[in-house]
Design a protein around this motif. Structure first.
Motif, PDB file in Angstrom:
ATOM      1  N   UNK A 238     -44.866  12.740  12.398  1.00 43.88           N
ATOM      2  CA  UNK A 238     -43.546  13.049  12.956  1.00 43.88           C
ATOM      3  C   UNK A 238     -43.397  14.554  13.156  1.00 43.88           C
ATOM      4  N   UNK A 239     -43.792  15.329  12.142  1.00 49.02           N
ATOM      5  CA  UNK A 239     -43.668  16.784  12.250  1.00 49.02           C
ATOM      6  C   UNK A 239     -44.512  17.302  13.400  1.00 49.02           C
ATOM      7  N   UNK A 240     -45.689  16.707  13.566  1.00 47.10           N
ATOM      8  CA  UNK A 240     -46.567  17.188  14.642  1.00 47.10           C
ATOM      9  C   UNK A 240     -45.995  16.857  16.016  1.00 47.10           C
ATOM     10  N   UNK A 241     -45.377  15.682  16.118  1.00 48.89           N
ATOM     11  CA  UNK A 241     -44.731  15.330  17.395  1.00 48.89           C
ATOM     12  C   UNK A 241     -43.608  16.331  17.686  1.00 48.89           C
ATOM     13  N   UNK A 242     -42.823  16.655  16.640  1.00 48.29           N
ATOM     14  CA  UNK A 242     -41.745  17.624  16.838  1.00 48.29           C
ATOM     15  C   UNK A 242     -42.315  18.971  17.271  1.00 48.29           C
ATOM     16  N   UNK A 243     -43.435  19.343  16.657  1.00 49.01           N
ATOM     17  CA  UNK A 243     -44.027  20.642  16.985  1.00 49.01           C
ATOM     18  C   UNK A 243     -44.535  20.658  18.431  1.00 49.01           C
ATOM     19  N   UNK A 244     -45.130  19.541  18.835  1.00 45.37           N
ATOM     20  CA  UNK A 244     -45.659  19.554  20.204  1.00 45.37           C
ATOM     21  C   UNK A 244     -44.505  19.473  21.208  1.00 45.37           C
ATOM     22  N   UNK A 245     -43.389  18.859  20.830  1.00 47.21           N
ATOM     23  CA  UNK A 245     -42.177  18.942  21.660  1.00 47.21           C
ATOM     24  C   UNK A 245     -41.763  20.399  21.818  1.00 47.21           C
ATOM     25  N   UNK A 246     -41.780  21.131  20.694  1.00 41.93           N
ATOM     26  CA  UNK A 246     -41.442  22.560  20.743  1.00 41.93           C
ATOM     27  C   UNK A 246     -42.358  23.294  21.704  1.00 41.93           C
ATOM     28  N   UNK A 247     -43.641  22.986  21.594  1.00 40.38           N
ATOM     29  CA  UNK A 247     -44.630  23.786  22.326  1.00 40.38           C
ATOM     30  C   UNK A 247     -44.694  23.435  23.804  1.00 40.38           C
ATOM     31  N   UNK A 248     -44.557  22.144  24.106  1.00 42.52           N
ATOM     32  CA  UNK A 248     -44.786  21.733  25.493  1.00 42.52           C
ATOM     33  C   UNK A 248     -43.506  21.370  26.232  1.00 42.52           C
ATOM     34  N   UNK A 249     -42.476  20.943  25.504  1.00 42.11           N
ATOM     35  CA  UNK A 249     -41.271  20.471  26.192  1.00 42.11           C
ATOM     36  C   UNK A 249     -40.072  21.374  25.941  1.00 42.11           C
ATOM     37  N   UNK A 250     -40.264  22.479  25.254  1.00 41.60           N
ATOM     38  CA  UNK A 250     -39.167  23.413  25.069  1.00 41.60           C
ATOM     39  C   UNK A 250     -38.131  22.989  24.050  1.00 41.60           C
ATOM     40  N   UNK A 251     -38.518  22.147  23.090  1.00 40.07           N
ATOM     41  CA  UNK A 251     -37.588  21.849  21.997  1.00 40.07           C
ATOM     42  C   UNK A 251     -37.576  23.011  21.004  1.00 40.07           C
ATOM     43  N   UNK A 252     -36.682  22.956  20.010  1.00 37.04           N
ATOM     44  CA  UNK A 252     -36.561  24.098  19.090  1.00 37.04           C
ATOM     45  C   UNK A 252     -36.485  23.662  17.635  1.00 37.04           C
ATOM     46  N   UNK A 253     -37.224  22.589  17.273  1.00 37.90           N
ATOM     47  CA  UNK A 253     -37.123  22.105  15.891  1.00 37.90           C
ATOM     48  C   UNK A 253     -37.467  23.195  14.882  1.00 37.90           C
ATOM     49  N   UNK A 254     -38.554  23.915  15.150  1.00 34.04           N
ATOM     50  CA  UNK A 254     -39.041  24.880  14.154  1.00 34.04           C
ATOM     51  C   UNK A 254     -38.920  26.313  14.663  1.00 34.04           C
ATOM     52  N   UNK A 255     -38.265  26.487  15.796  1.00 33.22           N
ATOM     53  CA  UNK A 255     -38.206  27.793  16.421  1.00 33.22           C
ATOM     54  C   UNK A 255     -36.999  28.546  15.877  1.00 33.22           C
TER      55      UNK A 255
END
Lengths: 566, 342
Positions: A238-255
């Motif tokens: 789950x964390x990795x999916x969130x991270x790849x959302x951040x990286x590729x889709x412009x999400x901000x879970x960990x940003x």
């Protein structure tokens, strides 16, 4: 529970040997046989073989780092290269050495030990293996593909726990971190599926008479282990999916700069990451729990308590993750709670140490190579466990967290503990898997060389950590008092390389030229030794019936069978 | 429960801190935790020795058991009889469940006390308060009311006979870092969406070294910290000097001054009193008052300063400062100017 009826001893029928082959098998059909196989034994051997290959790769990565750190201020590696090496070393060792050895040995042994013909879902099992293998290829492909379109990158250099926001696009350009995410994500799906498969097998396919409390300890510990995998790996995914959302889709879970939380990643990662440590070490416990009794010629001391301790470790290990985060500024109360839970896990682990020692005491010990490695495991894992208590103590952790002390500690767990247990297991079950013995003389040389090399490498790390040396630095100043300890560590690596070379030589030589093993070379007691070496595809000629935890003991000692006492 | 804890705590602390080995001579800068310079580090060391004694005793017991078995319980040649099969023993197993539980309880009480003593969110009385910002890969120190912003080196006043307390508020400008000066106390992570606090203490004037402890990218290794603990008079002089704007460039270094202001140096660096007011990189207003450059990557002397300005990537490869492609002559001019920034 004992089964009714007489006699209480089953006469296990040996299967006939494999059918004689007509001439040499063409390479392509042999390859096809292995690639398309759903046989748990073949998959198990493929898992372990891949694990050993990755062990050598990740070991070489570590050797290059030790070369760089042997003296202060060296420039053999650039900072970027060094950072990639420790990231790849850690990731490979955890996900592509520890996990395949766990699933490989569980695959190979569980059906044989519980008297089943295969896992519950053989094709799912094969699927899990190939997911693991291609996941590992994805990770290593980053060395070629990580540059992406940006001209930055190559392999990931964010560390194996990949703390956010260092992994965000701002700080990690190119695709290296994407490869890290996808490689592990793919492999972890395979791991979760295989764990479910193994749980189904152990719960549903035990042979007649084998109640849960008559399962070999190895099966019990693997059962706990698989439950941990099922609980701990999905949060990582789950964390990795969130991270790849951040990286590729412009999400901000960990940003953090856009209102995300850096601590969220740490919590999610360690909620996986700490149980993962027990996921890795429980197979080690499982191996020595089978090997020590056989070579001490005594039944395991306190089987019920060993089972209880394993289950307790499983539960407690899910509630200790924040001990990786003592220095992030949690409240004193939270720190104290996690310190308490972490210290508590030492109790069931201590029980195991005492029970193993008590099994040896009063026995008639044969120090063949598997037993040597198991004894090495006991001593070194003891030290690892005790420095673990040190690290659980929050004020001490503030002093040495993220220092070389931690590096020394967890290598005592995973190398001095787990890897020594893996060597014990390979020497113990290699005859069953291949029908040939590994060379004992080479094995004993390997053991003593590794004992010296291992302790010389990782003992001094405790000292350099307490002298203030942080981990993950590509070089250090000459005036800090760390030179001697780093040089000793690097010399230890040279010694280790000799030991590993002996092992590789032994494996290659003994696979083709080793002494024939026979079905039961160690005079052991669990079901896998009742069939041929190597076992036929169907494992057992007829479904075994067992009356105790040591069915072969009952057959060998009809005058004094186990079921009278259990 | 707390009373029991505090009792054991004080007893063990008084025993163990005095039993600690003799400190290395003052003035050495090896960042060893065995050479604590203040109460937090001493407390940690006391707990360390306690752990050493307790776990050492456990190690001796278990290793003796294993050694006994390995030496005395070997199979003798020709002895093919199986030994007596002992399936377990409830009293013995109960003992080695309960005794470790008690030891864990004891350790927990002592250490919990240490946590509550050391982890502070309000400054101790009379402490120097500094706001620390971790950047990739250098430290910024903001003295708040004193109006001083500096980099890499933290100056702390100490009065005779009294330890100097230091209370840090930690921020990160980018990724996670960790502030660690082993002789002065524990470490504390520096995390972008969090504000953390750290209490440190020094009881003697010296320069204490430490460095970033949380992996933060390429140059994590060269993100060093120096804490200069000095007598109050020296500190006041340092403060008075730091508070001044940069000296006006005299004629001899005018050319270098102009070159510095014309080049993109000023996008990132500040020199107070000039138009240079970048905040991305260390403040250079008093660069010559520091012992090191590049956050400890090199000593601050004319030679390394020139090497650094010519191409920082040779000294700290991967750092964010690029080579400005200056000629040797231009480097000399700029450095001649920088050397007036005392």
């Amino acid at each position: 529970m004992r089964l009714l009826g007489d006699p209480q001893v089953s006469t296990l029928q040996k299967p006939n040997g494999p059918a004689p082959l007509d001439g040499p098998v063409p390479f392509l059909s042999k390859l096809h046989e292995w690639v398309a196989t759903t046989d748990h034994k073949k998959l198990g051997m493929m898992y372990v073989t891949c694990g050993i290959v990755y062990l050598i790769i990740a070991g070489l990565e570590a050797s290059m780092m030790r070369w760089q750190l042997a003296w202060p201020g060296q420039t053999i590696l650039s900072p970027e290269e060094f950072n990639r090496l420790f990231t790849m070393h850690g990731t490979t060792m955890v996900f592509f050495v520890g996990m395949p050895v766990l699933f490989g040995t569980a695959n190979f042994l569980i059906p044989l030990m519980i008297g089943a013909r295969d896992l519950a879902f053989p094709r799912l099992n094969a699927f899990g293996f190939w997911l693991f293998l291609f996941g590992s290829f994805l990770l290593y492909f980053s060395y070629f593909g990580g540059q992406g379109l940006y001209g930055m990158g190559s392999a990931p250099d964010v560390g194996w726990f990949a703390y956010a926001p260092l992994t965000e696009r701002t700080f990690s350009r190119g695709h290296s971190t994407d490869y890290w995410i996808l490689g592990i994500f793919v492999a972890s799906i395979g791991s979760t599926l295989t764990a479910i498969n193994l749980i189904a097998t152990m719960l549903g396919m035990r042979c007649k008479g084998m109640t849960l409390m008559k399962m070999p300890l190895l099966a019990w510990m693997m059962l706990v282990d698989c439950f941990l995998v099922v609980v701990a790996l999905p949060p990582l995914a789950a964390a990795q999916i969130m991270l790849i959302f951040d990286r590729l889709l412009g999400a901000h879970f960990f940003d953090a700069q856009a209102g995300g939380s850096a601590l969220l990643w740490q919590n999610m990662f360690w909620f996986f990451g700490h149980p993962e440590v027990y996921i890795l070490i429980l197979p080690g416990f499982a191996f020595v729990s089978e090997i020590i009794p056989v070579f001490s010629r005594k039944v395991i001391f306190g089987y019920p308590l060993m089972v209880a301790a394993s289950v307790a470790i499983g539960f407690i290990s899910l509630g200790v993750w924040a001990h990786h985060m003592f220095a992030v500024g949690l409240s004193p109360m939270l720190n104290a709670i996690f310190m308490g839970s972490t210290m508590l896990v030492g109790v069931p682990t201590g029980i195991k140490m005492f029970n193993w020692s008590a099994t040896m005491i009063g026995g008639k010990i044969r120090f063949d190579t598997p037993m040597l490695f198991s004894t090495g495991f006991l001593c070194q894992f003891l030290l690892a466990g005790l420095t673990g208590i040190w690290l659980a103590t929050v004020p001490f952790d503030w002093a040495v967290s993220d220092s070389y002390f931690v590096v020394g500690h967890f290598h005592y767990v995973l190398f001095g503990g787990l890897l020594f247990a893996i060597f014990a297991a390979i020497f113990y079950w290699f005859p069953k898997a291949t029908g040939r013995m590994l060379n004992e003389t080479l094995g004993k040389w390997q053991f003593w060389i590794l004992i010296v090399g291992f302790n010389l490498t990782f003992g001094p790390m405790h000292v350099s950590g307490m002298l203030g040396m942080p981990r993950r630095i590509y070089t250090y100043e000459a005036d800090r008092g760390w030179e001697l300890w780093n040089l000793l560590s690097s010399i230890g690596v040279v010694v280790q390389i000799v030991g590993f070379a002996l092992f590789a030589l032994n494996l290659l030589h003994s696979s083709f030229k080793g002494r024939r093993a026979g079905d039961d070379p160690w005079d052991a007691w669990t079901l896998e030794w009742s069939t041929t070496s190597p076992p036929p595809a169907y494992n057992f000629a007829e479904e075994p019936v067992v009356y105790s935890r040591r069915p072969l003991w009952d057959i060998k000692h009809p005058e004094d069978p186990d079921w009278k006492y259990e | 429960m707390v009373d029991l804890g505090s009792l054991i705590w004080h007893a063990s602390m008084s025993m163990l801190t005095t039993a600690a080995p003799v400190c290395e001579p003052a003035g050495t800068i090896q960042p060893s935790m065995f050479n604590p310079a203040g109460a937090p580090a001493a407390t940690i060391l006391g707990i360390t020795w306690l752990l050493f004694v307790i776990t050492g005793a456990i190690a001796i017991v278990v290793l003796s058991l294993i050694a006994y078995a390995a030496i005395r319980c070997r199979r003798k040649d020709g002895d093919d009889l199986e030994p007596a099969q002992v399936y377990g023993s409830n009293p013995i197993e109960l003992a080695w469940t309960v005794i470790p539980l008690l030891i864990v309880f004891l350790l927990f009480m002592i250490s919990a006390r240490g946590i509550f003593d050391l982890e502070r969110t309000t400054p101790p009385e009379g402490s120097l308060e500094v706001s620390v910002t971790g950047h990739r890969w250098w430290w910024e120190f903001d003295y708040g009311d004193l109006g001083i912003v500096t980099a890499g080196e933290l100056h702390v006043p100490i009065d005779d006979g009294k330890p100097a307390d230091l209370f840090l508020t930690l921020h990160s400008a980018d990724v996670a870092h960790s502030f660690w000066v082993p002789q002065l106390g524990g470490k504390m992570d520096v995390i972008p969406d969090r504000i953390n606090h750290l209490w440190l203490q020094a009881n003697a004037p010296a320069t204490y070294v430490g460095q970033c402890a949380e992996y933060c990218g390429t140059q994590h290794a060269k993100m060093l910290i120096r804490v200069v603990v000095e007598p109050r008079a020296d500190f006041e002089a340092w403060v008075a000097n730091q508070q001044k704007d940069a000296v006006a460039a005299d004629a001899a270094v005018k050319e270098g001054h102009d070159l510095f202001l014309r080049t993109s140096c000023i996008n990132c660096h500040t020199v107070r009193g000039t138009v240079a007011n970048g905040s991305f990189a260390p403040d250079l207003t008093h660069i010559m008052s520091r012992d090191t450059i590049g956050s400890g990557a090199a000593p601050n002397n004319p030679k390394t300063l020139r090497q650094w300005v010519f191409d920082p990537q040779n000294i700290k490869p991967g750092c964010d400062m690029p080579s400005m492609k200056l000629s040797r002559h231009e480097v000399d001019l700029v450095c001649a100017y920088l050397e007036t920034l005392k």
